[in-house]
Design a protein around this motif. Structure first.
Motif, mmCIF file in Angstrom:
data_model
loop_
_atom_site.group_PDB
_atom_site.id
_atom_site.type_symbol
_atom_site.label_atom_id
_atom_site.label_comp_id
_atom_site.label_asym_id
_atom_site.label_seq_id
_atom_site.Cartn_x
_atom_site.Cartn_y
_atom_site.Cartn_z
ATOM 1 N N ALA A 223 30.726 44.673 43.777
ATOM 2 C CA ALA A 223 31.141 43.406 44.391
ATOM 3 C C ALA A 223 32.638 43.417 44.697
ATOM 4 C CB ALA A 223 30.798 42.239 43.467
ATOM 5 N N GLN A 224 33.445 43.934 43.770
ATOM 6 C CA GLN A 224 34.886 44.006 43.996
ATOM 7 C C GLN A 224 35.212 44.952 45.148
ATOM 8 O OE1 GLN A 224 36.066 45.218 40.053
ATOM 9 N NE2 GLN A 224 36.687 43.144 39.467
ATOM 10 N N ARG A 225 34.484 46.064 45.214
ATOM 11 C CA ARG A 225 34.716 47.039 46.288
ATOM 12 C C ARG A 225 34.430 46.408 47.658
ATOM 13 N NH1 ARG A 225 31.537 50.742 44.200
ATOM 14 N NH2 ARG A 225 33.032 51.252 42.572
ATOM 15 N N SER A 226 33.356 45.649 47.743
ATOM 16 C CA SER A 226 33.007 44.983 49.005
ATOM 17 C C SER A 226 34.050 43.941 49.371
ATOM 18 C CB SER A 226 31.626 44.323 48.877
ATOM 19 O OG SER A 226 30.626 45.284 48.623
ATOM 20 N N ALA A 227 34.500 43.165 48.376
ATOM 21 C CA ALA A 227 35.517 42.135 48.631
ATOM 22 C C ALA A 227 36.827 42.767 49.087
ATOM 23 C CB ALA A 227 35.743 41.301 47.375
ATOM 24 N N PHE A 228 37.194 43.892 48.478
ATOM 25 C CA PHE A 228 38.439 44.576 48.844
ATOM 26 C C PHE A 228 38.382 45.080 50.289
ATOM 27 C CE2 PHE A 228 40.978 48.669 48.616
ATOM 28 C CZ PHE A 228 42.200 48.042 48.770
ATOM 29 N N LYS A 229 37.269 45.665 50.662
ATOM 30 C CA LYS A 229 37.144 46.184 52.027
ATOM 31 C C LYS A 229 37.100 45.060 53.058
ATOM 32 C CE LYS A 229 35.101 50.624 50.770
ATOM 33 N NZ LYS A 229 33.927 51.525 50.855
ATOM 34 N N ALA A 230 36.580 43.900 52.656
ATOM 35 C CA ALA A 230 36.513 42.761 53.575
ATOM 36 C C ALA A 230 37.867 42.063 53.706
ATOM 37 C CB ALA A 230 35.452 41.769 53.095
ATOM 38 N N ASP A 231 38.563 41.883 52.571
ATOM 39 C CA ASP A 231 39.817 41.106 52.569
ATOM 40 C C ASP A 231 41.069 41.972 52.662
ATOM 41 O OD1 ASP A 231 38.190 38.909 52.241
ATOM 42 O OD2 ASP A 231 38.421 38.853 50.062
ATOM 43 N N LEU A 232 40.925 43.295 52.478
ATOM 44 C CA LEU A 232 42.034 44.261 52.520
ATOM 45 C C LEU A 232 43.017 44.100 51.361
ATOM 46 C CD1 LEU A 232 42.775 44.298 56.365
ATOM 47 C CD2 LEU A 232 41.133 45.677 55.061
ATOM 48 N N GLU A 233 42.669 43.296 50.386
ATOM 49 C CA GLU A 233 43.460 43.140 49.160
ATOM 50 C C GLU A 233 42.571 42.511 48.101
ATOM 51 O OE1 GLU A 233 46.753 41.010 50.590
ATOM 52 O OE2 GLU A 233 45.579 39.313 51.286
ATOM 53 N N LEU A 234 42.927 42.709 46.844
ATOM 54 C CA LEU A 234 42.074 42.219 45.766
ATOM 55 C C LEU A 234 42.889 41.964 44.511
ATOM 56 C CD1 LEU A 234 39.076 41.779 44.737
ATOM 57 C CD2 LEU A 234 39.198 44.147 43.920
ATOM 58 N N ASP A 235 42.740 40.753 43.945
ATOM 59 C CA ASP A 235 43.284 40.425 42.623
ATOM 60 C C ASP A 235 42.142 40.477 41.621
ATOM 61 O OD1 ASP A 235 46.004 39.891 43.187
ATOM 62 O OD2 ASP A 235 45.459 37.955 44.028
ATOM 63 N N PHE A 236 42.345 41.128 40.494
ATOM 64 C CA PHE A 236 41.305 41.187 39.477
ATOM 65 C C PHE A 236 41.922 41.575 38.139
ATOM 66 C CE2 PHE A 236 41.863 45.400 41.094
ATOM 67 C CZ PHE A 236 41.528 46.292 40.093
ATOM 68 N N SER A 237 41.174 41.346 37.061
ATOM 69 C CA SER A 237 41.611 41.818 35.752
ATOM 70 C C SER A 237 40.775 43.045 35.406
ATOM 71 C CB SER A 237 41.450 40.733 34.689
ATOM 72 O OG SER A 237 40.105 40.329 34.590
ATOM 73 N N TYR A 238 41.410 44.027 34.781
ATOM 74 C CA TYR A 238 40.704 45.256 34.407
ATOM 75 C C TYR A 238 40.772 45.416 32.900
ATOM 76 C CZ TYR A 238 39.070 50.052 34.310
ATOM 77 O OH TYR A 238 38.336 51.191 34.060
ATOM 78 N N ASP A 239 39.612 45.561 32.283
ATOM 79 C CA ASP A 239 39.532 45.731 30.836
ATOM 80 C C ASP A 239 39.164 47.179 30.542
ATOM 81 O OD1 ASP A 239 39.096 45.652 28.129
ATOM 82 O OD2 ASP A 239 37.992 43.758 28.169
ATOM 83 N N GLY A 240 40.114 47.935 29.995
ATOM 84 C CA GLY A 240 39.885 49.334 29.678
ATOM 85 C C GLY A 240 39.378 49.565 28.269
ATOM 86 N N GLY A 241 39.008 48.477 27.586
ATOM 87 C CA GLY A 241 38.503 48.620 26.231
ATOM 88 C C GLY A 241 39.622 48.759 25.209
ATOM 89 N N GLU A 242 39.236 49.084 23.983
ATOM 90 C CA GLU A 242 40.191 49.137 22.870
ATOM 91 C C GLU A 242 41.288 50.178 23.110
ATOM 92 O OE1 GLU A 242 40.129 50.044 18.055
ATOM 93 O OE2 GLU A 242 38.266 49.563 19.109
ATOM 94 N N VAL B 45 45.903 53.321 50.199
ATOM 95 C CA VAL B 45 45.615 52.267 49.219
ATOM 96 C C VAL B 45 46.561 52.401 48.027
ATOM 97 C CG1 VAL B 45 43.871 51.333 47.648
ATOM 98 C CG2 VAL B 45 43.188 52.163 49.904
ATOM 99 N N ASP B 46 47.126 51.271 47.607
ATOM 100 C CA ASP B 46 47.992 51.231 46.431
ATOM 101 C C ASP B 46 47.379 50.320 45.378
ATOM 102 O OD1 ASP B 46 49.733 52.790 47.851
ATOM 103 O OD2 ASP B 46 51.442 51.436 47.677
ATOM 104 N N GLY B 47 47.730 50.564 44.123
ATOM 105 C CA GLY B 47 47.309 49.689 43.026
ATOM 106 C C GLY B 47 48.489 49.331 42.146
ATOM 107 N N VAL B 48 48.558 48.073 41.734
ATOM 108 C CA VAL B 48 49.607 47.605 40.830
ATOM 109 C C VAL B 48 48.920 47.003 39.607
ATOM 110 C CG1 VAL B 48 51.616 46.119 40.533
ATOM 111 C CG2 VAL B 48 51.116 47.105 42.781
ATOM 112 N N PHE B 49 49.297 47.475 38.427
ATOM 113 C CA PHE B 49 48.649 47.049 37.186
ATOM 114 C C PHE B 49 49.697 46.497 36.226
ATOM 115 C CE2 PHE B 49 46.129 50.332 39.139
ATOM 116 C CZ PHE B 49 44.829 49.865 39.029
#
Length: 471
Positions: free
Chosen positions: A174-193, A209-213
């Motif tokens: 779902a996030q991948r589809s939203a990113f390709k449609a909107d050309l940008e994406l805000d989200f939270s990423y949980d990498g576990g413990e 494509v760039d990513g800022v975390f």
């Protein structure tokens, strides 16, 4: 491969902050087998059995990959040694150096391969370095922000294809589809413990494509750890009203809000609703009952969530950001109807925060909003997070406005510009001007005087105060 396996163990252990580096090196000198060293840490109760099992799984996985690649490397460049001739110390050193080069070479190869593993490796490195942000950039070396300054990581540049494939790999469908449609994406990423949580943004730019975390701390800091004034702590004791935390990006607004919510959650048996974009700090239910909602996932917008929150029997509502007229109006209405509302704005000081709120409304509505705000406003905490003088820390400068009868009167009577004077004489109420906070930090040696001048609103006043201290 014993030296190589030790180096893999050492690298993963440092990433996970298993031990300080000198203690880790001493442990590996005592135990040639890394798994025996890990067992010792469990026996000494330095790490739990669960964490040791997770660590061992990661170590074995990396070692299996390295072994296969190492053997391929050895086949390509054989270095036979006669079994009858013992190694000299020089040849032993050369062999160890050769193994180290293979480890480094294969690590570079691993990071050149696209996928989740590449992103996770960079996240681990950023967290090990104490970074606040990780930037993954197409066609460039990955970058971290440490104590306010950007630094290149010691890794090769990522091609546009590698960066894009790796960043897309951590998204849901779902996030991948939203990113390709909107050309940008805000989200939270949980990498576990092991990796922790990240406030994340992906974007397209001319290179790819760039990513800022943004790295979110593993635990919610307390007021004491953040060194926030007592007046800000007292804001959480209100049962009704609006508390605003303001400042530019990266000034710690979200962290301060999280500390406020956590303090209420620990001390009051109340219903707390948070509306965030995205969810950053996760609040387990303590004395309070906390419901966290993410815009785009659990609700369509801040205004929709606020409107429905008024029917969900909350005691406290935390709004990640008052972005528009409707959200601002609903937040003030919520405070007027008996709720405590905590929210943020991207404004630099208390006076401009009040002006920003009032300017959201049409002129014909402003008299009513002035009256409502003068009654419902509890206080404003404006923040600046500045590089420390030691270049190894950050220092928090704060401006605090506490709503008093005099402040409320000035808001109602359209005399907001006079609030500065009331704040100067309102120290007994806990009020602090930003310039005074900068002066205090400079006098304590926590920031350089030049930094205080740069961010001062009244540079002449700040220079005079610091010059007198120098004399």
């Amino acid at each position: 491969m014993s030296k190589a396996s030790q180096q893999v163990f050492r690298l993963i252990a440092l990433h996970n902050k298993l031990l300080p580096e000198p203690e880790l090196d001493a442990l590996l000198a005592e135990f040639s087998d890394p798994l025996q060293a890990l067992e010792q840490l469990v026996q000494r109760k330095v790490v739990s059995e669960k964490k040791a099992a997770q660590f061992q799984s990661v170590f074995k996985k990396q070692l299996d990959k390295l072994t296969a690649e190492y053997l391929c490397e050895a086949d390509e460049t054989p270095q036979p040694i006669s079994p009858q001739t013992p190694k000299s110390s020089e040849s032993s050193k050369a062999s160890t150096a050769a193994e180290a080069k293979v480890v480094a070479k294969n690590e570079s190869k691993r990071l050149a391969k696209p996928g989740v593993e590449l992103i996770h490796g960079l996240m681990l490195e950023a967290r090990r370095m104490g970074a606040s942000d990780l930037h993954i950039k197409s066609g460039m070396v990955p970058v971290v922000r440490v104590h306010g300054l950007l630094k290149d990581l010691p890794y090769p540049s990522l091609t546009a294809d590698v960066a894009e494939q790796s960043l897309l790999a951590i998204l849901t469908d779902a996030q991948r589809s939203a990113f390709k449609a909107d050309l940008e994406l805000d989200f939270s990423y949980d990498g576990g413990e092991e990796l922790g949580r990240y406030r994340s943004n992906l974007l397209f730019q001319h290179r790819g494509v760039d990513g800022v975390f943004r790295l979110i701390p593993e635990t919610i800091p307390t007021f004491e750890q953040l060194q926030l004034p007592d007046a800000v702590k007292r804001f959480t004791e209100h049962r009704v009203g609006v508390v605003l935390v303001t400042g530019p990006k990266g000034s710690g607004k979200t962290t301060t809000l999280a500390a406020m919510v956590d303090r209420i959650n620990r001390n009051r048996a109340e219903h707390i609703i948070t509306v965030e974009d995205p969810i950053e700090f996760v609040h387990p239910c303590k004395r309070g009952h906390v419901n966290q909602r993410q815009v785009g996932t659990h609700t369509k917008s801040f205004s929709n969530a606020l409107r429905s929150a008024l029917r969900e029997a909350p005691d406290v509502i935390m709004v990640g950001e008052m972005r528009d007229l409707e959200t601002t109006s609903l937040a003030i209405t919520a405070a007027e109807t008996g709720h405590l509302v905590l929210a943020t704005l991207h404004t630099p000081d208390a006076i401009r925060t009040i002006g920003r709120i009032l300017d959201e409304f049409p002129p014909k509505e402003q008299p009513q909003i002035r009256a409502m705000l003068s009654e419902s406003l509890c206080g404003i905490c404006s923040q600046l997070l500045l590089p420390g003088a030691d270049e190894k820390s950050m220092a928090l400068a704060v401006e605090v406005l506490v709503n008093t009868q005099a402040i409320g009167h000035l808001i109602r009577e359209e005399k907001v510009h006079q609030i500065h004077g009331v704040m100067e004489t309102g120290k007994q109420h806990g009020m602090i001007l930003m310039d005074d906070s900068l002066i205090r930090l400079a006098k304590e040696g926590r920031i350089a005087p030049e930094m205080a001048y740069e961010y001062a609103q009244n540079q002449k006043y700040v220079k005079a105060e610091l010059a007198l201290e120098g004399e």
